[in-house]
Write an enzyme that holds these catalytic residues in place. Structure first.
Site, PDB file in Angstrom:
ATOM      1  N   HIS A  81      16.843  16.015 -18.520  1.00 26.35           N
ATOM      2  CA  HIS A  81      17.185  15.961 -19.943  1.00 26.35           C
ATOM      3  C   HIS A  81      15.998  16.566 -20.687  1.00 26.35           C
ATOM      4  O   HIS A  81      15.067  15.885 -21.079  1.00 26.35           O
ATOM      5  CB  HIS A  81      17.441  14.524 -20.414  1.00 26.35           C
ATOM      6  CG  HIS A  81      18.699  13.950 -19.831  1.00 26.35           C
ATOM      7  ND1 HIS A  81      19.107  12.654 -20.035  1.00 26.35           N
ATOM      8  CD2 HIS A  81      19.657  14.499 -19.034  1.00 26.35           C
ATOM      9  CE1 HIS A  81      20.256  12.436 -19.395  1.00 26.35           C
ATOM     10  NE2 HIS A  81      20.599  13.539 -18.780  1.00 26.35           N
ATOM     11  N   HIS A 139      26.563   6.527 -14.860  1.00 22.59           N
ATOM     12  CA  HIS A 139      25.402   6.751 -13.993  1.00 22.59           C
ATOM     13  C   HIS A 139      25.452   5.817 -12.785  1.00 22.59           C
ATOM     14  O   HIS A 139      24.534   5.036 -12.547  1.00 22.59           O
ATOM     15  CB  HIS A 139      24.092   6.580 -14.781  1.00 22.59           C
ATOM     16  CG  HIS A 139      23.771   7.762 -15.640  1.00 22.59           C
ATOM     17  ND1 HIS A 139      22.684   7.830 -16.460  1.00 22.59           N
ATOM     18  CD2 HIS A 139      24.410   8.957 -15.793  1.00 22.59           C
ATOM     19  CE1 HIS A 139      22.662   9.002 -17.087  1.00 22.59           C
ATOM     20  NE2 HIS A 139      23.709   9.689 -16.705  1.00 22.59           N
ATOM     21  N   HIS A 147      22.850  18.614 -23.014  1.00 26.41           N
ATOM     22  CA  HIS A 147      21.417  18.321 -23.152  1.00 26.41           C
ATOM     23  C   HIS A 147      20.674  19.491 -22.535  1.00 26.41           C
ATOM     24  O   HIS A 147      21.197  20.184 -21.662  1.00 26.41           O
ATOM     25  CB  HIS A 147      21.047  16.996 -22.471  1.00 26.41           C
ATOM     26  CG  HIS A 147      21.425  16.907 -21.017  1.00 26.41           C
ATOM     27  ND1 HIS A 147      20.689  17.510 -20.020  1.00 26.41           N
ATOM     28  CD2 HIS A 147      22.477  16.312 -20.393  1.00 26.41           C
ATOM     29  CE1 HIS A 147      21.261  17.268 -18.846  1.00 26.41           C
ATOM     30  NE2 HIS A 147      22.354  16.556 -19.037  1.00 26.41           N
ATOM     31  N   HIS A 165      30.003   9.843 -24.152  1.00 26.82           N
ATOM     32  CA  HIS A 165      28.675  10.481 -24.111  1.00 26.82           C
ATOM     33  C   HIS A 165      28.703  11.856 -24.781  1.00 26.82           C
ATOM     34  O   HIS A 165      29.762  12.368 -25.134  1.00 26.82           O
ATOM     35  CB  HIS A 165      28.181  10.604 -22.657  1.00 26.82           C
ATOM     36  CG  HIS A 165      29.094  11.375 -21.743  1.00 26.82           C
ATOM     37  ND1 HIS A 165      29.200  12.737 -21.766  1.00 26.82           N
ATOM     38  CD2 HIS A 165      29.940  10.952 -20.767  1.00 26.82           C
ATOM     39  CE1 HIS A 165      30.056  13.129 -20.839  1.00 26.82           C
ATOM     40  NE2 HIS A 165      30.539  12.064 -20.225  1.00 26.82           N
ATOM     41  N   GLU A 219      30.587  19.437 -15.092  1.00 32.92           N
ATOM     42  CA  GLU A 219      29.300  19.770 -15.723  1.00 32.92           C
ATOM     43  C   GLU A 219      28.755  21.083 -15.176  1.00 32.92           C
ATOM     44  O   GLU A 219      28.587  21.250 -13.971  1.00 32.92           O
ATOM     45  CB  GLU A 219      28.284  18.654 -15.443  1.00 32.92           C
ATOM     46  CG  GLU A 219      26.899  18.954 -15.980  1.00 32.92           C
ATOM     47  CD  GLU A 219      25.951  17.762 -15.890  1.00 32.92           C
ATOM     48  OE1 GLU A 219      26.114  16.945 -14.958  1.00 32.92           O
ATOM     49  OE2 GLU A 219      25.065  17.649 -16.743  1.00 32.92           O
ATOM     50  N   GLU A 258      29.109  19.288 -20.371  1.00 34.29           N
ATOM     51  CA  GLU A 258      29.637  18.288 -19.453  1.00 34.29           C
ATOM     52  C   GLU A 258      30.563  17.262 -20.112  1.00 34.29           C
ATOM     53  O   GLU A 258      30.230  16.088 -20.214  1.00 34.29           O
ATOM     54  CB  GLU A 258      28.492  17.553 -18.755  1.00 34.29           C
ATOM     55  CG  GLU A 258      27.398  17.022 -19.684  1.00 34.29           C
ATOM     56  CD  GLU A 258      26.377  16.159 -18.942  1.00 34.29           C
ATOM     57  OE1 GLU A 258      26.783  15.335 -18.113  1.00 34.29           O
ATOM     58  OE2 GLU A 258      25.171  16.319 -19.202  1.00 34.29           O
ATOM     59  N   ARG A 270      34.418  14.155 -14.780  1.00 34.17           N
ATOM     60  CA  ARG A 270      33.395  14.888 -15.546  1.00 34.17           C
ATOM     61  C   ARG A 270      33.232  16.239 -14.857  1.00 34.17           C
ATOM     62  O   ARG A 270      33.259  16.316 -13.623  1.00 34.17           O
ATOM     63  CB  ARG A 270      32.064  14.115 -15.571  1.00 34.17           C
ATOM     64  CG  ARG A 270      30.949  14.857 -16.292  1.00 34.17           C
ATOM     65  CD  ARG A 270      29.784  13.951 -16.735  1.00 34.17           C
ATOM     66  NE  ARG A 270      29.006  13.374 -15.656  1.00 34.17           N
ATOM     67  CZ  ARG A 270      29.043  12.109 -15.269  1.00 34.17           C
ATOM     68  NH1 ARG A 270      29.856  11.253 -15.888  1.00 34.17           N
ATOM     69  NH2 ARG A 270      28.302  11.671 -14.278  1.00 34.17           N
ATOM     70  N   TYR A 314      36.895   8.894 -18.892  1.00 37.30           N
ATOM     71  CA  TYR A 314      36.742   7.789 -17.928  1.00 37.30           C
ATOM     72  C   TYR A 314      37.695   6.668 -18.311  1.00 37.30           C
ATOM     73  O   TYR A 314      37.597   6.129 -19.417  1.00 37.30           O
ATOM     74  CB  TYR A 314      35.291   7.278 -17.943  1.00 37.30           C
ATOM     75  CG  TYR A 314      34.294   8.428 -17.915  1.00 37.30           C
ATOM     76  CD1 TYR A 314      33.832   8.955 -16.718  1.00 37.30           C
ATOM     77  CD2 TYR A 314      33.849   9.005 -19.127  1.00 37.30           C
ATOM     78  CE1 TYR A 314      32.955  10.030 -16.708  1.00 37.30           C
ATOM     79  CE2 TYR A 314      32.969  10.082 -19.116  1.00 37.30           C
ATOM     80  CZ  TYR A 314      32.528  10.589 -17.911  1.00 37.30           C
ATOM     81  OH  TYR A 314      31.659  11.654 -17.904  1.00 37.30           O
ATOM     82  N   ASP A 334      21.685  20.462 -12.967  1.00 37.55           N
ATOM     83  CA  ASP A 334      22.469  19.259 -13.294  1.00 37.55           C
ATOM     84  C   ASP A 334      23.940  19.664 -13.224  1.00 37.55           C
ATOM     85  O   ASP A 334      24.455  20.289 -14.159  1.00 37.55           O
ATOM     86  CB  ASP A 334      22.088  18.774 -14.699  1.00 37.55           C
ATOM     87  CG  ASP A 334      22.681  17.407 -15.005  1.00 37.55           C
ATOM     88  OD1 ASP A 334      23.330  16.825 -14.117  1.00 37.55           O
ATOM     89  OD2 ASP A 334      22.486  16.921 -16.137  1.00 37.55           O
ATOM     90  N   ASP A 385       0.811  -1.219   0.000  1.00 34.75           N
ATOM     91  CA  ASP A 385       0.000   0.000   0.000  1.00 34.75           C
ATOM     92  C   ASP A 385       0.850   1.278   0.000  1.00 34.75           C
ATOM     93  O   ASP A 385       0.407   2.338   0.419  1.00 34.75           O
ATOM     94  CB  ASP A 385      -0.990   0.007   1.177  1.00 34.75           C
ATOM     95  CG  ASP A 385      -0.301  -0.192   2.503  1.00 34.75           C
ATOM     96  OD1 ASP A 385       0.945  -0.390   2.501  1.00 34.75           O
ATOM     97  OD2 ASP A 385      -0.977  -0.138   3.539  1.00 34.75           O
ATOM     98  N   ASP A 418      27.824  13.831  -9.365  1.00 35.36           N
ATOM     99  CA  ASP A 418      26.891  14.399 -10.359  1.00 35.36           C
ATOM    100  C   ASP A 418      25.551  14.455  -9.648  1.00 35.36           C
ATOM    101  O   ASP A 418      24.805  13.478  -9.604  1.00 35.36           O
ATOM    102  CB  ASP A 418      26.859  13.474 -11.584  1.00 35.36           C
ATOM    103  CG  ASP A 418      25.932  13.988 -12.690  1.00 35.36           C
ATOM    104  OD1 ASP A 418      25.088  14.850 -12.416  1.00 35.36           O
ATOM    105  OD2 ASP A 418      26.057  13.487 -13.825  1.00 35.36           O
TER     106      ASP A 418
HETATM  107  N1  GLY Z   1      23.164  14.119 -14.650  1.00 33.04           N
HETATM  108  C1  GLY Z   1      22.951  12.962 -15.362  1.00 33.04           C
HETATM  109  C2  GLY Z   1      22.982  13.114 -16.836  1.00 33.04           C
HETATM  110  O1  GLY Z   1      23.083  14.178 -17.360  1.00 33.04           O
HETATM  111  O2  GLY Z   1      22.856  12.139 -17.536  1.00 33.04           O
HETATM  112 MN    MN Z   2      23.844  16.095 -17.407  1.00 31.23          MN
END
Ligand code: GLY
Ligand code: MN
Length: 464
Positions: A390, A279, A383, A379, A429, A406, A427, A410, A307, A64, A296
């Protein structure tokens, strides 16, 4: 007399500050903002069309207990309503529904004092009229098969299927009110042989949401400012022996303390080899001397997300190899920033970042061909940012576009390069707003350079 004066003087600061403090937050988007967005959408809709948007489903977590409710972002953008079981109907031209004529109709959950005693007050039809300034408001139980006369419309836009409204869990008490309305709309569309052009609606909303209005920018700036406070305190508090979840706790303490309702997305706090997992969200490891910590993490404020990523050495000083990789990512980010201007393509910052990282990794002997850069920088660089972390980003940058920059590198253990680079994941960002004259880095409140980070890590924190 003297006593009275002292009392008044003592009370002044209290009254002065209490003028801004309200019992509940009052800095939400205004009804005029949402009405303006509906008008902008109707402007884009073709003649004879109707758009039907649904609130997000309540999702069950277990038994519940439900997951925290998170409103459908398009629905929120157009209404300001944060409650489930509601449906918005927007006509291009005026239509009549249940005896009322207009272009905008909203069906909402009726109030129920017994239920509200358990789960809190809701707006109900009257509240939606008063607070959100809708004129044509009905409770959702009034919606019937023939409430909308689809024979009078040329095209219909709904997210019935695309947003999984019809293929969901029905809740403990059978079909919920939202699903009932959705199935009625579905049957009526089938009966009237009306094709559903959801992609067009989704495209129109993406276009609108990709350029932020001033009220939205104010909320994004707030979310970003809360987030940078969290990052700065993690820098101050970090030390070998801190766990990743303790870094997360410090970060999220600052979010909550400053009125953020939720993190904008699951917080990522990876140390050592976990810095190389893009992630990484489990945040369970104990950090050790010599590790990097990649955080992050960002706050959501009244629906708008920041972000922000910072990468720091947990012992307060970058090793020579960490510093070389860090400064390469920093140079890539600086080069991407130079591409942040109105008229450029939104992919230009990424192109610039890839160029710098490719050349840099070749110079360090980590790769030998251009193609290999994807191994260590897998990546994109940008975004959009807004109601979704995103969010839509326009193809061509223009004032009001808000997006991330960003870049990252890695190098997980086992990579085909000298072992001295292994376990380095970096990273950086930041959140960028395109302005008339260039860009503004909204997250500049958190240090980015090696010297600035090492300096901040020497400061005191209440958590150290
Ligand atoms: N902060 C996570 C991403 O931009 O994917
Ligand atoms: Mn991001």
């Amino acid at each position: 007399m003297f006593k009275k004066t002292v009392l008044i003087l003592l009370c002044l600061p209290f009254f002065a500050s209490s003028q801004q403090v309200t019992e509940y937050p009052n800095d939400y988007l205004s009804p005029a903002f949402h009405a303006g967005r509906r008008a902008a959408l109707r402007e884009l809709m073709p003649k004879g069309s109707v758009a039907i948007l649904f609130a997000a489903q309540v999702r069950n977590r277990s038994n519940d207990v439900d997951f925290d409710y998170s409103q459908n972002r398009n629905f929120y953008y157009l209404t300001g309503l944060t409650e489930p079981n509601a449906m918005l109907v927007l006509f291009k031209e005026p239509a009549t529904l249940l005896g009322k004529t207009g272009t905008e109709f909203i069906f909402v959950e009726p109030r129920n004092p017994q239920r509200e005693m358990w789960t809190g007050k809701i707006l109900g039809a009257e509240g939606v009229m008063e607070r959100l300034k809708f004129e044509n408001v009905f409770t959702n139980d009034k919606f019937q098969y023939n409430t909308i006369d689809f024979s009078k419309t040329d095209s219909v836009f709904t997210g019935l299927y695309a947003e999984n409204i019809l293929s969901k869990y029905y809740g403990r008490n059978g079909m919920d009110p939202l699903s009932k309305m959705a199935s009625l709309v579905d049957s009526a569309l089938v009966q009237n042989k009306k094709p559903n052009a959801y992609n067009r609606l989704s495209g129109m909303l993406r276009g609108l949401r990709s350029i932020k209005q001033p009220e939205e920018i104010t909320l994004i700036e707030k979310a970003v400012s809360i987030s940078t406070q969290g990052h700065n305190d993690v820098m101050r508090a970090a030390k070998p022996g801190m766990t990743e979840y303790q870094a997360q706790a410090i970060m999220e303490y600052h979010f909550k303390k400053n009125g953020s309702e939720y993190p904008g997305y699951p917080s990522i706090n990876g140390s050592g080899e976990n810095t190389c997992i893009l992630h990484y969200e489990t945040n369970q490891r104990l950090t050790k001397d010599g590790d990097l910590l990649l955080s992050d993490c960002a706050a959501e404020y009244h629906g708008y997300s920041a972000d922000v990523t910072r990468t720091i050495p947990v012992n307060g000083k970058f090793s020579p190899e960490q510093k070389m990789i860090y400064e390469l990512v920093l140079a890539a980010q600086d080069s991407a920033f130079l591409q942040c201007k109105a008229g450029n393509n939104s992919s230009d910052p990424h192109r610039a970042a890839v160029r710098v990282i490719t050349e840099g990794l070749k110079k360090l002997g980590i790769i030998s061909t251009d193609q290999e850069v994807r191994t260590y920088f897998p990546h994109g660089t940008s975004h959009g940012l807004g109601l979704d972390v995103h969010d839509p980003n326009p193809m061509k940058l223009q004032p009001g576009a808000v997006f991330t920059v960003e870049p990252g590198i890695y190098i997980p253990p086992g990579s085909k390069c000298d072992q001295k680079w292994w376990n380095i994941g970096v990273r950086i960002e930041d959140d960028i707003l395109i302005t008339e004259t260039g860009y503004k880095n909204l997250s500049a409140g958190s240090p980015r350079t090696v010297a600035e980070i090492e300096k901040m890590m020497k400061q005191k924190s209440i958590f150290k």
